[in-house]
Structure formats: C-alpha cells, structure tokens
Design a protein around this motif. Structure first.
Motif, short mmCIF file in Angstrom:
data_model
loop_
_atom_site.label_atom_id
_atom_site.label_comp_id
_atom_site.label_asym_id
_atom_site.label_seq_id
_atom_site.Cartn_x
_atom_site.Cartn_y
_atom_site.Cartn_z
N THR A 149 -13.56 17.21 24.28
CA THR A 149 -14.68 16.42 24.75
C THR A 149 -14.45 14.96 24.44
O THR A 149 -13.55 14.61 23.64
N GLY A 150 -15.22 14.08 25.05
CA GLY A 150 -15.09 12.67 24.75
C GLY A 150 -15.53 12.36 23.33
O GLY A 150 -16.41 13.02 22.77
N ASN A 151 -14.89 11.34 22.75
CA ASN A 151 -15.18 11.00 21.35
C ASN A 151 -16.43 10.13 21.25
O ASN A 151 -16.39 8.96 20.86
N VAL A 152 -17.55 10.73 21.63
CA VAL A 152 -18.86 10.08 21.52
C VAL A 152 -19.58 10.70 20.33
O VAL A 152 -19.68 11.93 20.24
N PRO A 153 -20.06 9.90 19.38
CA PRO A 153 -20.67 10.46 18.17
C PRO A 153 -21.73 11.52 18.42
O PRO A 153 -21.75 12.56 17.76
N ALA A 154 -22.62 11.29 19.38
CA ALA A 154 -23.69 12.27 19.63
C ALA A 154 -23.12 13.59 20.11
O ALA A 154 -23.59 14.67 19.71
N THR A 155 -22.10 13.54 20.96
CA THR A 155 -21.47 14.77 21.45
C THR A 155 -20.76 15.50 20.32
O THR A 155 -20.86 16.73 20.20
N GLU A 156 -20.05 14.74 19.50
CA GLU A 156 -19.34 15.36 18.38
C GLU A 156 -20.32 15.99 17.39
O GLU A 156 -20.06 17.07 16.86
N ARG A 157 -21.45 15.34 17.16
CA ARG A 157 -22.47 15.93 16.27
C ARG A 157 -23.00 17.23 16.84
O ARG A 157 -23.25 18.19 16.10
N PHE A 158 -23.18 17.27 18.16
CA PHE A 158 -23.68 18.49 18.79
C PHE A 158 -22.75 19.67 18.52
O PHE A 158 -23.21 20.76 18.14
N TYR A 159 -21.45 19.48 18.69
CA TYR A 159 -20.52 20.60 18.49
C TYR A 159 -20.41 20.98 17.02
O TYR A 159 -20.33 22.17 16.70
N ARG A 160 -20.47 20.01 16.13
CA ARG A 160 -20.47 20.35 14.70
C ARG A 160 -21.71 21.17 14.35
O ARG A 160 -21.64 22.15 13.61
N ALA A 161 -22.85 20.75 14.89
CA ALA A 161 -24.10 21.47 14.62
C ALA A 161 -24.08 22.87 15.22
O ALA A 161 -24.80 23.76 14.76
N SER A 162 -23.23 23.08 16.24
CA SER A 162 -23.10 24.40 16.87
C SER A 162 -22.00 25.23 16.22
O SER A 162 -21.58 26.24 16.78
N ALA A 163 -21.53 24.78 15.04
CA ALA A 163 -20.55 25.51 14.23
C ALA A 163 -19.14 25.50 14.84
O ALA A 163 -18.37 26.44 14.65
N TRP A 164 -18.82 24.43 15.58
CA TRP A 164 -17.46 24.21 16.04
C TRP A 164 -16.78 23.24 15.09
O TRP A 164 -17.38 22.23 14.69
N GLU A 165 -15.53 23.52 14.74
CA GLU A 165 -14.82 22.72 13.75
C GLU A 165 -13.93 21.67 14.44
O GLU A 165 -13.11 22.01 15.30
N PRO A 166 -14.07 20.39 14.08
CA PRO A 166 -13.18 19.37 14.65
C PRO A 166 -11.75 19.57 14.15
O PRO A 166 -11.53 19.79 12.96
N VAL A 167 -10.79 19.51 15.06
CA VAL A 167 -9.39 19.74 14.66
C VAL A 167 -8.47 18.57 15.01
O VAL A 167 -7.28 18.61 14.69
N GLY A 168 -9.00 17.51 15.64
CA GLY A 168 -8.17 16.35 15.88
C GLY A 168 -8.54 15.59 17.13
O GLY A 168 -9.36 16.03 17.94
N LEU A 169 -7.90 14.43 17.27
CA LEU A 169 -8.13 13.54 18.41
C LEU A 169 -6.83 13.33 19.18
O LEU A 169 -5.74 13.29 18.59
N GLU A 170 -6.96 13.17 20.49
CA GLU A 170 -5.83 12.80 21.34
C GLU A 170 -6.15 11.44 21.96
O GLU A 170 -6.79 11.36 23.01
N PRO A 171 -5.68 10.35 21.33
CA PRO A 171 -5.98 9.01 21.85
C PRO A 171 -5.39 8.79 23.25
O PRO A 171 -4.31 9.29 23.56
N GLY A 172 -6.11 8.04 24.07
CA GLY A 172 -5.62 7.69 25.39
C GLY A 172 -5.65 8.81 26.41
O GLY A 172 -5.15 8.64 27.53
N TYR A 173 -6.25 9.94 26.06
CA TYR A 173 -6.24 11.10 26.96
C TYR A 173 -6.86 10.79 28.32
O TYR A 173 -6.31 11.16 29.36
N PHE A 174 -7.99 10.13 28.33
CA PHE A 174 -8.72 9.97 29.59
C PHE A 174 -8.02 9.02 30.55
O PHE A 174 -7.95 9.29 31.75
N GLU A 175 -7.48 7.91 30.05
CA GLU A 175 -6.74 7.02 30.93
C GLU A 175 -5.51 7.70 31.51
O GLU A 175 -5.19 7.53 32.69
N ARG A 176 -4.82 8.48 30.68
CA ARG A 176 -3.62 9.18 31.17
C ARG A 176 -3.98 10.25 32.20
O ARG A 176 -3.28 10.42 33.20
#
Length: 202
Positions: A149-176
């Motif tokens: 998903t996009g690295n937007v704080p509100a979106t990331e909080r939603f997935y954490r609150a839904s018991a999904w574990e963050p495992v990393g970022l892929e910078p530049g993904y969307f432009e590529r």
C-alpha cells in the motif's frame, strides 16, 4: 434483481453481507474508468456502474488489469439502503513483482491482497477490516498473506490496527510502476509499504 439472487454470504467475523466478485466482472468494471480506452455499455447495470466507480478509485485501469490473474477472486459489500456495491476486495496468488521484493528479505507468502476499496462516505465503519477478515476466512488456515500500500500514515495505521505486521518499504515503487507520481489525496506516495499476516491453524 433480488438480493437473494446474488449468492449472499455473511462474514463470520463481521456482520457484513457480501457477494462474490469474479475476475470477469471486475475487468468489465474497469472499462468504466475515465482513463480506460473502452467504456461501459449504455445498458450497463447500476451494480456494474457502482462497482466501476470503486474500481477507478482503487487503481489505474492499466495497472489493475495486470493483477487479474485467472485465480484471483474477490468479494463485494452491498450497501443495504441502495442495494449497490459500496466496497470490494480482490485477492489471489502473490504477483511476480511482490515475490521479487519479498525474496531478498527472506520472506514468502501464499496470498496477496491485490486491491481493496471502500466508498468514501462509508469509511471508518469497520468495512475494510471486515473485507480483509472475510478474504482470509475463505482460504486455508495457516496461510501467509501480504499486501502493498502507499506509505500514508493513516493507511499504515489502519493495517497495523487490523493486526497486519509491517515488513518493509520499497522506495520509488509508484514512479517505476506507473511512470508518474501517484497521490493519495494531497500526499505523494514515495514508497510501497508492505504488510504481512499469517492466519492461525485452528
């Protein structure tokens, strides 16, 4: 069309009434996006037109079509008042691009949440979480899930609150991937944030 004709199911972990979403139906809905080279037929049903609006909000049609593998499947939440789609989730086997990111991290998954969207007026009501839970319920116990998903704080909080574990970022993904900048509201997405979840065996 009567609601009973749609093949209703109710998620065990929420009170959402859901109907199946096929790859063919979603592909047809993408034709309703403004940037699509095709368009919905003039006699398109209200159901398909509403699904098209959600699909266009979830992703650009050109990229969304690359996610529609034969084994992809989905669910649609139907609004009780209007009788029209108000949210959907699409999942399936892990895509090649996601596997390519996971492997160097020593990670692997069985299923990937490909797209999820909730109508703006119905957000913050547990619908998104209910769709995620329903998708997981429909597959084997102990399965490993991933989503990007996009690295937007509100979106990331939603997935954490839904018991999904963050495992990393892929910078530049969307432009590529898209060839241009992608925004969520006024926020420019600078990286793809990956989350994973493993379901219980029992």
């Amino acid at each position: 069309m009567q609601l009973g004709d749609l093949g209703w199911m109710v998620s065990k972990t929420s009170d959402l009434a859901l109907v199946p979403l096929t790859v063919e139906e979603f592909r047809a809905a993408l034709n309703g996006c403004p940037s699509s080279p095709t368009s919905l037929p003039n006699n398109a049903s209200a159901h398909l037109s509403a699904l098209a609006r959600l699909a266009c909000e979830a992703d650009e049609p050109e990229h969304a079509r690359t996610l529609l593998a034969p084994k992809a499947r989905g669910l649609v939440h139907i609004d009780e008042r209007s009788g029209l789609p108000a949210a959907f989730i699409l999942w399936g086997p892990v895509t090649e691009e996601t596997r390519a990111w996971l492997a160097p991290q020593g990670l692997a998954a069985d299923f990937e949440v490909l797209l999820i969207a909730v109508e703006a007026a119905r957000r913050r009501r547990g619908i998104g979480r209910g769709l995620l839970d329903a998708a997981i319920e429909s597959e084997a116990k102990g399965a490993r899930w991933v989503l990007g998903t996009g690295n937007v704080p509100a979106t990331e909080r939603f997935y954490r609150a839904s018991a999904w574990e963050p495992v990393g970022l892929e910078p530049g993904y969307f432009e590529r991937t898209y060839g241009h900048a992608i925004f969520d509201g006024e926020s420019r997405l600078t990286a793809c944030a990956y989350f994973m979840k493993t379901t219980k065996h029992t």
